[in-house]
Motif scaffolding. Sequence first.
Motif, PDB file in Angstrom:
ATOM      1  N   MET A  16       0.851  -1.201   0.000  1.00  0.00           N
ATOM      2  CA  MET A  16       0.000   0.000   0.000  1.00  0.00           C
ATOM      3  C   MET A  16       0.885   1.248   0.000  1.00  0.00           C
ATOM      4  N   THR A  17       0.871   1.971  -1.096  1.00  0.00           N
ATOM      5  CA  THR A  17       1.736   3.144  -1.205  1.00  0.00           C
ATOM      6  C   THR A  17       0.898   4.385  -1.537  1.00  0.00           C
ATOM      7  N   HIS A  18       1.523   5.536  -1.289  1.00  0.00           N
ATOM      8  CA  HIS A  18       0.901   6.823  -1.626  1.00  0.00           C
ATOM      9  C   HIS A  18       1.843   7.614  -2.507  1.00  0.00           C
ATOM     10  N   LYS A  19       1.290   8.274  -3.493  1.00  0.00           N
ATOM     11  CA  LYS A  19       2.139   9.097  -4.348  1.00  0.00           C
ATOM     12  C   LYS A  19       2.565  10.360  -3.602  1.00  0.00           C
ATOM     13  N   ALA A  20       3.785  10.763  -3.845  1.00  0.00           N
ATOM     14  CA  ALA A  20       4.296  12.012  -3.272  1.00  0.00           C
ATOM     15  C   ALA A  20       5.274  12.603  -4.286  1.00  0.00           C
ATOM     16  N   THR A  21       5.691  13.816  -4.036  1.00  0.00           N
ATOM     17  CA  THR A  21       6.615  14.483  -4.955  1.00  0.00           C
ATOM     18  C   THR A  21       7.920  14.760  -4.244  1.00  0.00           C
ATOM     19  N   LYS A  22       9.017  14.337  -4.848  1.00  0.00           N
ATOM     20  CA  LYS A  22      10.343  14.623  -4.311  1.00  0.00           C
ATOM     21  C   LYS A  22      10.893  15.870  -5.007  1.00  0.00           C
ATOM     22  N   VAL A  23      11.390  16.795  -4.226  1.00  0.00           N
ATOM     23  CA  VAL A  23      12.066  17.968  -4.765  1.00  0.00           C
ATOM     24  C   VAL A  23      13.560  17.717  -4.652  1.00  0.00           C
ATOM     25  N   VAL A  24      14.282  17.903  -5.730  1.00  0.00           N
ATOM     26  CA  VAL A  24      15.733  17.765  -5.712  1.00  0.00           C
ATOM     27  C   VAL A  24      16.339  19.137  -5.999  1.00  0.00           C
ATOM     28  N   ILE A  25      17.255  19.554  -5.138  1.00  0.00           N
ATOM     29  CA  ILE A  25      17.933  20.840  -5.305  1.00  0.00           C
ATOM     30  C   ILE A  25      19.434  20.562  -5.294  1.00  0.00           C
ATOM     31  N   ILE A  26      20.116  20.896  -6.367  1.00  0.00           N
ATOM     32  CA  ILE A  26      21.568  20.736  -6.422  1.00  0.00           C
ATOM     33  C   ILE A  26      22.161  22.129  -6.520  1.00  0.00           C
ATOM     34  N   THR A  27      22.947  22.489  -5.516  1.00  0.00           N
ATOM     35  CA  THR A  27      23.434  23.871  -5.481  1.00  0.00           C
ATOM     36  C   THR A  27      24.730  23.951  -4.697  1.00  0.00           C
ATOM     37  N   GLU A  28      25.194  25.163  -4.455  1.00  0.00           N
ATOM     38  CA  GLU A  28      26.459  25.344  -3.745  1.00  0.00           C
ATOM     39  C   GLU A  28      26.269  25.113  -2.242  1.00  0.00           C
ATOM     40  N   LYS A  29      27.278  24.504  -1.647  1.00  0.00           N
ATOM     41  CA  LYS A  29      27.212  24.180  -0.220  1.00  0.00           C
ATOM     42  C   LYS A  29      27.001  25.426   0.636  1.00  0.00           C
ATOM     43  N   LEU A  30      27.509  26.542   0.150  1.00  0.00           N
ATOM     44  CA  LEU A  30      27.403  27.823   0.858  1.00  0.00           C
ATOM     45  C   LEU A  30      25.984  28.171   1.292  1.00  0.00           C
ATOM     46  N   ILE A  31      25.002  27.767   0.500  1.00  0.00           N
ATOM     47  CA  ILE A  31      23.632  28.199   0.794  1.00  0.00           C
ATOM     48  C   ILE A  31      22.774  27.066   1.346  1.00  0.00           C
ATOM     49  N   GLN A  32      23.442  26.000   1.778  1.00  0.00           N
ATOM     50  CA  GLN A  32      22.693  24.851   2.306  1.00  0.00           C
ATOM     51  C   GLN A  32      21.739  25.237   3.439  1.00  0.00           C
ATOM     52  N   GLU A  33      22.221  26.055   4.336  1.00  0.00           N
ATOM     53  CA  GLU A  33      21.358  26.420   5.473  1.00  0.00           C
ATOM     54  C   GLU A  33      20.152  27.251   5.054  1.00  0.00           C
ATOM     55  N   GLY A  34      20.372  28.127   4.116  1.00  0.00           N
ATOM     56  CA  GLY A  34      19.251  28.939   3.623  1.00  0.00           C
ATOM     57  C   GLY A  34      18.206  28.074   2.929  1.00  0.00           C
ATOM     58  N   VAL A  35      18.672  27.104   2.171  1.00  0.00           N
ATOM     59  CA  VAL A  35      17.725  26.194   1.513  1.00  0.00           C
ATOM     60  C   VAL A  35      16.958  25.389   2.562  1.00  0.00           C
ATOM     61  N   ALA A  36      17.671  24.934   3.587  1.00  0.00           N
ATOM     62  CA  ALA A  36      17.024  24.160   4.654  1.00  0.00           C
ATOM     63  C   ALA A  36      15.931  24.984   5.345  1.00  0.00           C
ATOM     64  N   ARG A  37      16.185  26.254   5.523  1.00  0.00           N
ATOM     65  CA  ARG A  37      15.156  27.105   6.141  1.00  0.00           C
ATOM     66  C   ARG A  37      13.912  27.205   5.258  1.00  0.00           C
ATOM     67  N   ILE A  38      14.113  27.347   3.964  1.00  0.00           N
ATOM     68  CA  ILE A  38      12.961  27.398   3.050  1.00  0.00           C
ATOM     69  C   ILE A  38      12.168  26.095   3.124  1.00  0.00           C
ATOM     70  N   VAL A  39      12.889  24.987   3.171  1.00  0.00           N
ATOM     71  CA  VAL A  39      12.233  23.677   3.248  1.00  0.00           C
ATOM     72  C   VAL A  39      11.400  23.567   4.520  1.00  0.00           C
ATOM     73  N   GLU A  40      11.989  23.984   5.627  1.00  0.00           N
ATOM     74  CA  GLU A  40      11.284  23.866   6.905  1.00  0.00           C
ATOM     75  C   GLU A  40      10.085  24.820   6.976  1.00  0.00           C
ATOM     76  N   GLN A  41      10.289  26.026   6.464  1.00  0.00           N
ATOM     77  CA  GLN A  41       9.188  26.984   6.497  1.00  0.00           C
ATOM     78  C   GLN A  41       8.021  26.555   5.605  1.00  0.00           C
ATOM     79  N   ALA A  42       8.329  25.749   4.598  1.00  0.00           N
ATOM     80  CA  ALA A  42       7.258  25.254   3.717  1.00  0.00           C
ATOM     81  C   ALA A  42       6.455  24.144   4.396  1.00  0.00           C
ATOM     82  N   GLY A  43       6.955  23.659   5.540  1.00  0.00           N
ATOM     83  CA  GLY A  43       6.225  22.646   6.285  1.00  0.00           C
ATOM     84  C   GLY A  43       6.683  21.222   6.060  1.00  0.00           C
ATOM     85  N   ALA A  44       7.763  21.042   5.326  1.00  0.00           N
ATOM     86  CA  ALA A  44       8.270  19.678   5.128  1.00  0.00           C
ATOM     87  C   ALA A  44       8.849  19.149   6.431  1.00  0.00           C
TER      88      ALA A  44
END
Lengths: 104, 104, 104
Positions: free
Chosen positions: B1-29
Amino acid sequence: MTHKATKVVIITEKLIQEGVARIVEQAGASGYTVVAAAGKGSRGVRSSGRPAVVDAFSNVKIEVIAASREMAERIADEVAARYFENYSGITYLEEVEILRPHKF
Amino acid sequence: MTHKATKVVIITEKLIQEGVARIVEQAGASGYTVVAAAGKGSRGVRSSGRPAVVDAFSNVKIEVIAASREMAERIADEVAARYFENYSGITYLEEVEILRPHKF
Amino acid sequence: MTHKATKVVIITEKLIQEGVARIVEQAGASGYTVVAAAGKGSRGVRSSGRPAVVDAFSNVKIEVIAASREMAERIADEVAARYFENYSGITYLEEVEILRPHKF
């Protein structure tokens, strides 16, 4: 607004990373991503005769977002034809949706 | 029994990893995965003016299983809008099937 | 000429990598790939009580190309049943197309 594209995934020995990158570039892809990988394959041994050690990150996983399905298949076919008689490796395709098609 | 979901993949510079993580968390993931990555992009050079060196693992590949398609697109759009004028990066979506939907 | 196959992705703590590999092998899969990963999960803390530190690559992402959908689901179910009460982890499936089915 997204566009469908095809991702090519190539998992193989680190030794041939540069050769694979050349095939990718010659196919016209604008970029690729490389991740260090370990693993165990269907042969059980590496091409060098060493046993496949799971903990050694001596493999790479190379991913390419191809602009077309045809480009994706060509990359996969050329990598397999040139290397997979002599090196461990697998390749597969995945459908993805890109958000900024002008970047690929 | 599975459910469909969407994976977001972001490939970018390590420098902005924390900023991306904040966007992810603020979006509710509820979580994300980070892998060290190298690669070559469509610009040929990094935002810093350094040449894109394939062997240096100065990029990250960030993956998020989003609870909805709408959340996935919002994360991708916000990361691109906030960072991709000034930093190298790509983002794409993949359809996946999750086995334990209550964990996402 | 491609064949559809199912990829199983397991993201979990490095501590149980060997146990997961045994489940994969016992299911009959011919190989798997392991990548070091960091991340943040829905629990916020690891099973050990340590906080989930995003920068520490103490997780692994294990990928298996399963020969059949049924094998893929069995691997995912067994890993979740055996480990995910006590260890952080997620698992999901992705449809892929393989180019050399005889290798899987």
